[in-house]
Design a protein around this motif. Structure first.
Motif, short mmCIF file in Angstrom:
data_model
loop_
_atom_site.label_atom_id
_atom_site.label_comp_id
_atom_site.label_asym_id
_atom_site.label_seq_id
_atom_site.Cartn_x
_atom_site.Cartn_y
_atom_site.Cartn_z
N ASN A 1 0.83 -1.21 0.00
CA ASN A 1 0.00 0.00 0.00
C ASN A 1 0.87 1.26 0.00
O ASN A 1 0.43 2.32 0.45
CB ASN A 1 -0.92 0.01 1.23
CG ASN A 1 -1.94 -1.11 1.19
OD1 ASN A 1 -2.56 -1.36 0.16
ND2 ASN A 1 -2.11 -1.80 2.31
N ALA A 2 2.09 1.16 -0.54
CA ALA A 2 3.04 2.26 -0.44
C ALA A 2 2.61 3.50 -1.19
O ALA A 2 3.03 4.61 -0.86
CB ALA A 2 4.42 1.81 -0.93
N THR A 3 1.79 3.35 -2.23
CA THR A 3 1.33 4.51 -3.00
C THR A 3 -0.19 4.60 -3.08
O THR A 3 -0.72 5.32 -3.92
CB THR A 3 1.91 4.48 -4.43
OG1 THR A 3 1.53 3.24 -5.06
CG2 THR A 3 3.42 4.60 -4.40
N THR A 4 -0.88 3.88 -2.22
CA THR A 4 -2.34 3.98 -2.18
C THR A 4 -2.74 5.31 -1.58
O THR A 4 -2.33 5.65 -0.47
CB THR A 4 -2.95 2.84 -1.35
OG1 THR A 4 -2.58 1.59 -1.93
CG2 THR A 4 -4.46 2.94 -1.32
N THR A 5 -3.51 6.09 -2.31
CA THR A 5 -3.97 7.39 -1.83
C THR A 5 -5.43 7.32 -1.42
O THR A 5 -6.11 6.30 -1.64
CB THR A 5 -3.79 8.45 -2.92
OG1 THR A 5 -4.59 8.09 -4.08
CG2 THR A 5 -2.33 8.56 -3.34
N LEU A 6 -5.93 8.40 -0.85
CA LEU A 6 -7.32 8.40 -0.38
C LEU A 6 -8.31 8.19 -1.52
O LEU A 6 -9.26 7.42 -1.39
CB LEU A 6 -7.62 9.72 0.34
CG LEU A 6 -7.01 9.89 1.73
CD1 LEU A 6 -7.30 11.28 2.28
CD2 LEU A 6 -7.53 8.82 2.69
N VAL A 7 -8.09 8.86 -2.63
CA VAL A 7 -9.02 8.71 -3.75
C VAL A 7 -8.91 7.31 -4.35
O VAL A 7 -9.91 6.71 -4.76
CB VAL A 7 -8.76 9.78 -4.82
CG1 VAL A 7 -9.67 9.57 -6.03
CG2 VAL A 7 -8.99 11.17 -4.24
N MET A 8 -7.70 6.75 -4.38
CA MET A 8 -7.56 5.39 -4.88
C MET A 8 -8.26 4.39 -3.95
O MET A 8 -8.92 3.46 -4.43
CB MET A 8 -6.08 5.03 -5.02
CG MET A 8 -5.85 3.60 -5.47
SD MET A 8 -4.11 3.21 -5.75
CE MET A 8 -3.87 4.11 -7.26
N TYR A 9 -8.12 4.59 -2.65
CA TYR A 9 -8.79 3.68 -1.72
C TYR A 9 -10.30 3.86 -1.80
O TYR A 9 -11.05 2.88 -1.66
CB TYR A 9 -8.29 3.95 -0.29
CG TYR A 9 -8.76 2.92 0.71
CD1 TYR A 9 -8.76 1.57 0.40
CD2 TYR A 9 -9.19 3.31 1.98
CE1 TYR A 9 -9.18 0.62 1.31
CE2 TYR A 9 -9.62 2.37 2.90
CZ TYR A 9 -9.61 1.03 2.56
OH TYR A 9 -10.04 0.10 3.46
#
Length: 311
Positions: free
Chosen positions: A260-268
């Motif tokens: 989850n190193a580059t998971t952002t709020l909008v992606m989640y």
């Protein structure tokens, strides 16, 4: 006082019947012009916003009946969901890195292509091209550059005899790689804003400062930069808002990984709503993001009185 015409009619001076009719006609015309936009705003903006707020209090599957659960979605976000915490941290780090780099780079290049530079209009076009090209295409190009044995890796091998880091496969390098691609994509817009603001600075002010003994750096920070503060405030607000909504870059480059190193709020938010089909949970994430952006933007507007000069 009455004026009598040749046919015996009379017109009373100062009569307000015509202006009143005109005002009523103008009102109807304005309503007719505004109505399509108002309907579109209600249907496509206001109603979805209100619906998302309602959905955030429900366990709302794609198939089946929604179940009211109150604040449980929000409680889960902040207590038991590790992915949300990672996404919030990643988004914060992205904003902290991206916004200053974007603003400093765009301001520096705008000063560089000042009116004294030959061909400045062509530089403006050149720097603005990434901002108007499709972000998906840019992300695919950067994915090819970052990949092992790609252009960057080959350059490292030829110059230093070692391989470049695995940018998109490393927990440490993945997010900075996304930031770098985002800066390249987005700095051109702010560059145009700052360049236009620099054109409006009267040369007489910097000339007077030079006569008083101020060097180029002192002229910029004491004379030019305060005059650019409205444009800087505008660019800062928009850049902060857009950076909190980052989605396409990590989605194309890394898919949110590694881990989850580059998971952002909008992606989640996207994953929760359209991959895990938890629409109520996704709506809760959207409202948390909305509140964060609203609070930060409100603080900026309250603080602008101390450093933004509109004179």
């Amino acid at each position: 006082m009455a004026l009598t015409g040749s046919v015996g009619g009379s017109v009373t001076a100062g009569s307000s019947s015509a202006p009143t009719g005109t005002r009523r006609g103008d009102g109807r015309a304005a309503t007719a012009f505004l109505l399509p936009g108002a309907i579109g705003f209600v249907v496509f903006t206001a109603f979805p916003i209100a619906a998302s707020l309602v959905m955030s209090f429900f366990d709302w599957p794609v198939l089946g009946s929604p179940k009211f659960i109150g604040l449980q979605n929000f409680v889960e976000l902040f207590t038991t969901d590790p992915v949300f915490k990672s996404a919030l941290l990643n988004t914060t780090v992205f904003v902290v890195l991206y916004v200053p780099i974007n603003l400093v780079l765009s301001m520096s290049l705008a000063v560089w292509i000042s009116p004294r530079i030959v061909g400045r209009r062509y530089y403006r076009v050149l720097f603005f091209i990434p901002a108007v090209t499709p972000m998906v295409g840019n992300a695919v190009v950067f994915a090819l550059l970052y990949t092992p044995n790609g252009l960057i890796d080959s350059t490292f091998v030829s110059l230093f005899g070692v391989h470049a880091p695995n940018f998109l496969g490393s927990d440490s390098w993945a997010l900075p790689a996304v930031v770098l691609m985002s800066v390249w994509q987005g700095f051109g817009y702010n560059l145009l804003v700052f360049s236009a603001a620099l054109d409006a600075v009267p040369p007489s002010l910097t000339e007077a400062a030079a006569i008083d003994g101020a060097g180029p750096a002192r002229q910029f920070f004491s004379v030019v930069l305060p005059l650019l503060s409205p444009s800087l405030f505008f660019a800062t607000v928009l850049t902060l808002i857009s950076s909190f909504q980052v989605f396409v870059q990590p989605y194309i480059l890394t898919g949110g990984g590694p881990g989850n190193a580059t998971t952002t709020l909008v992606m989640y938010l996207y994953q929760s709503g359209f991959q895990f089909f938890r629409l109520g949970f996704a709506a809760a994430i959207a409202w948390v993001l909305f509140i964060i952006i609203m609070v930060i933007t409100g603080v900026q507007f309250l603080g602008q009185k101390k450093w933004v000069h509109y004179d």
